[in-house]
Design a protein around this motif. Structure first.
Motif, PDB file in Angstrom:
ATOM      1  N   GLU A 167       0.753  -1.302  -0.019  1.00  0.00           N
ATOM      2  CA  GLU A 167       0.242   0.020  -0.146  1.00  0.00           C
ATOM      3  C   GLU A 167       0.839   1.283   0.056  1.00  0.00           C
ATOM      4  N   ARG A 168       1.873   1.280   0.681  1.00  0.00           N
ATOM      5  CA  ARG A 168       2.931   2.515   0.740  1.00  0.00           C
ATOM      6  C   ARG A 168       3.395   2.640  -0.527  1.00  0.00           C
ATOM      7  N   ILE A 169       3.971   1.352  -1.075  1.00  0.00           N
ATOM      8  CA  ILE A 169       4.524   1.632  -2.638  1.00  0.00           C
ATOM      9  C   ILE A 169       3.614   2.248  -3.185  1.00  0.00           C
ATOM     10  N   ASP A 170       2.386   1.828  -3.400  1.00  0.00           N
ATOM     11  CA  ASP A 170       1.180   2.484  -4.348  1.00  0.00           C
ATOM     12  C   ASP A 170       1.006   3.933  -3.871  1.00  0.00           C
ATOM     13  N   ARG A 171       1.046   4.265  -2.595  1.00  0.00           N
ATOM     14  CA  ARG A 171       0.963   5.693  -2.480  1.00  0.00           C
ATOM     15  C   ARG A 171       2.207   6.378  -2.889  1.00  0.00           C
ATOM     16  N   LEU A 172       3.390   5.959  -2.776  1.00  0.00           N
ATOM     17  CA  LEU A 172       4.677   6.525  -3.306  1.00  0.00           C
ATOM     18  C   LEU A 172       4.495   6.659  -4.933  1.00  0.00           C
ATOM     19  N   ARG A 173       4.237   5.571  -5.425  1.00  0.00           N
ATOM     20  CA  ARG A 173       3.756   5.713  -7.199  1.00  0.00           C
ATOM     21  C   ARG A 173       2.989   6.919  -7.251  1.00  0.00           C
ATOM     22  N   GLN A 174       1.940   7.067  -6.531  1.00  0.00           N
ATOM     23  CA  GLN A 174       0.762   8.112  -6.858  1.00  0.00           C
ATOM     24  C   GLN A 174       1.507   9.380  -6.505  1.00  0.00           C
ATOM     25  N   LEU A 175       2.467   9.572  -5.734  1.00  0.00           N
ATOM     26  CA  LEU A 175       3.063  10.698  -5.105  1.00  0.00           C
ATOM     27  C   LEU A 175       4.125  11.167  -6.419  1.00  0.00           C
ATOM     28  N   GLY A 176       4.698  10.167  -6.671  1.00  0.00           N
ATOM     29  CA  GLY A 176       5.535  10.119  -7.893  1.00  0.00           C
ATOM     30  C   GLY A 176       4.913  10.654  -9.292  1.00  0.00           C
ATOM     31  N   ALA A 177       3.831  10.168  -9.665  1.00  0.00           N
ATOM     32  CA  ALA A 177       3.242  10.631 -10.572  1.00  0.00           C
ATOM     33  C   ALA A 177       2.824  11.792 -10.536  1.00  0.00           C
ATOM     34  N   GLY A 178       2.268  12.482  -9.253  1.00  0.00           N
ATOM     35  CA  GLY A 178       1.757  13.899  -9.056  1.00  0.00           C
ATOM     36  C   GLY A 178       3.102  14.762  -8.937  1.00  0.00           C
ATOM     37  N   LEU A 179       4.218  14.509  -8.750  1.00  0.00           N
ATOM     38  CA  LEU A 179       5.610  15.108  -8.713  1.00  0.00           C
ATOM     39  C   LEU A 179       5.673  15.217 -10.166  1.00  0.00           C
ATOM     40  N   ASP A 180       5.771  14.402 -10.895  1.00  0.00           N
ATOM     41  CA  ASP A 180       5.966  14.665 -12.287  1.00  0.00           C
ATOM     42  C   ASP A 180       4.836  15.443 -12.965  1.00  0.00           C
ATOM     43  N   ARG A 181       3.852  15.502 -12.656  1.00  0.00           N
ATOM     44  CA  ARG A 181       2.787  16.436 -13.283  1.00  0.00           C
ATOM     45  C   ARG A 181       3.209  17.960 -12.751  1.00  0.00           C
ATOM     46  N   MET A 182       3.622  18.006 -11.418  1.00  0.00           N
ATOM     47  CA  MET A 182       3.767  19.406 -11.064  1.00  0.00           C
ATOM     48  C   MET A 182       5.179  19.808 -11.703  1.00  0.00           C
ATOM     49  N   ILE A 183       6.101  18.953 -11.817  1.00  0.00           N
ATOM     50  CA  ILE A 183       7.254  19.468 -12.685  1.00  0.00           C
ATOM     51  C   ILE A 183       6.799  19.857 -14.032  1.00  0.00           C
ATOM     52  N   ASP A 184       6.048  19.097 -14.923  1.00  0.00           N
ATOM     53  CA  ASP A 184       5.624  19.354 -16.143  1.00  0.00           C
ATOM     54  C   ASP A 184       4.869  20.861 -16.196  1.00  0.00           C
ATOM     55  N   ALA A 185       3.974  20.967 -14.995  1.00  0.00           N
ATOM     56  CA  ALA A 185       3.185  21.903 -15.001  1.00  0.00           C
ATOM     57  C   ALA A 185       3.960  23.297 -14.979  1.00  0.00           C
ATOM     58  N   HIS A 186       5.145  23.089 -13.936  1.00  0.00           N
ATOM     59  CA  HIS A 186       5.957  24.523 -13.796  1.00  0.00           C
ATOM     60  C   HIS A 186       6.740  24.658 -15.019  1.00  0.00           C
ATOM     61  N   GLU A 187       6.950  23.636 -15.868  1.00  0.00           N
ATOM     62  CA  GLU A 187       7.747  23.825 -17.218  1.00  0.00           C
ATOM     63  C   GLU A 187       7.192  24.232 -18.450  1.00  0.00           C
ATOM     64  N   ARG A 188       5.709  23.537 -18.363  1.00  0.00           N
ATOM     65  CA  ARG A 188       4.965  23.993 -19.551  1.00  0.00           C
ATOM     66  C   ARG A 188       3.731  24.847 -19.466  1.00  0.00           C
ATOM     67  N   GLY A 189       3.386  24.693 -17.928  1.00  0.00           N
ATOM     68  CA  GLY A 189       2.077  25.708 -17.740  1.00  0.00           C
ATOM     69  C   GLY A 189       0.748  24.644 -17.991  1.00  0.00           C
ATOM     70  N   LEU A 190       0.588  24.285 -19.370  1.00  0.00           N
ATOM     71  CA  LEU A 190      -0.780  23.609 -19.528  1.00  0.00           C
ATOM     72  C   LEU A 190      -0.279  22.249 -19.737  1.00  0.00           C
TER      73      LEU A 190
END
Length: 270
Positions: free
Chosen positions: A96-119
């Motif tokens: 369950e912790r691994i799954d939460r970390l994967r979700q967190l990682g995906a969220g961080l990837d989206r945050m990075i992309d959003a800071h770099e791309r906006g949309l």
């Protein structure tokens, strides 16, 4: 604990280095009776035997698996303890912790992309949501211009969690506001009137979907709408002169809230 002059055991420091465990942790485990060194030299130094070291190895493994110290004590000392069952339960928690970390990682990837791309929308999605006149290079240009501002960071963080459907709702709100502004200008709504003030408030609410927008900042946007060719062309394409009229109703509303439009700044107080 027997006294011994035999230095064949390992000191606390040696065990700490070998198991990569802090001396403080070893002392704590000793104090609570979880893992006590079996020997002590005549000078009073603790020494761990091979059996002690084996127990410590198991404690370290169970700790890395996430078991608490009380649970570890039970696993080690209670002959009736269901060790496989305890480990299976811990494996479920780890999964369950691994799954939460994967979700967190995906969220961080989206945050990075959003800071770099906006949309975080494809070119096709942008055209479908914002219309065929939308410039897909606009977000990149905005990042070049505003990427080091607080407002870009706020915009990016909101963008990271938005779905295409949410962007569509924002686009619809903006289109509805544009129509309302054009209709109000046609109807002769004057700056400073209640109708104009309602539109100014609606404008703040709609554009606050990008980042928090104060009245001082709104005044600065009004100036930009009138002065910059791209924005002026957008509003004047709805109604001739709409960019200037929008700036005027924003200024009038600012004055009603004790803000001088001539001295308003982007970072001024509300």
């Amino acid at each position: 604990m027997p006294d011994t002059t035999d230095a064949g055991g390992l000191t606390v420091g040696q065990v700490s280095t070998r198991l990569d465990v802090t001396v403080r942790a070893l002392h704590h485990w000793d104090e609570i009776g979880l893992a006590r060194p079996s020997l002590r030299t005549a000078a009073g130094y603790r020494l761990y035997t091979p059996d002690d070291l084996e127990r410590l190895h198991r404690i370290v493994v169970y700790r890395e698996l996430g078991l608490g110290l009380d649970r570890i004590r039970t696993v080690l000392d209670d002959s009736t303890a269901d060790v496989p069952g305890a480990l299976r339960a811990q494996r479920t928690q780890v999964a369950e912790r691994i799954d939460r970390l994967r979700q967190l990682g995906a969220g961080l990837d989206r945050m990075i992309d959003a800071h770099e791309r906006g949309l975080l929308l494809t070119t096709e999605q942008q055209a479908a949501i914002f219309g065929p006149r939308w410039d897909p290079d606009g977000p990149a240009q905005a990042r070049q211009r505003y990427g080091d501002t607080t407002q870009w960071r706020q915009y990016a963080e909101r963008s990271a969690s938005r779905s295409p459907e949410e962007w569509q709702a924002i686009a619809d709100d903006i289109a509805g506001l544009d129509r309302a502004l054009g209709d109000a200008m046609d109807a002769g709504v004057t700056p400073g009137s209640p109708e104009a003030s309602q539109l100014v408030e609606r404008h703040r609410e709609v554009f606050a979907s990008y980042f928090p927008l104060t009245r001082q900042m709104q005044v600065c946007l009004g100036r930009m709408y009138e002065a910059e060719p791209g924005f002026a062309a957008h509003y004047d394409g709805i109604r001739a002169g709409l960019a200037t009229w929008l700036r005027r109703i924003i200024d009038a509303d600012a004055r009603a809230h004790s803000i001088d439009p001539d001295t308003a700044t982007w970072h001024g107080p509300e």
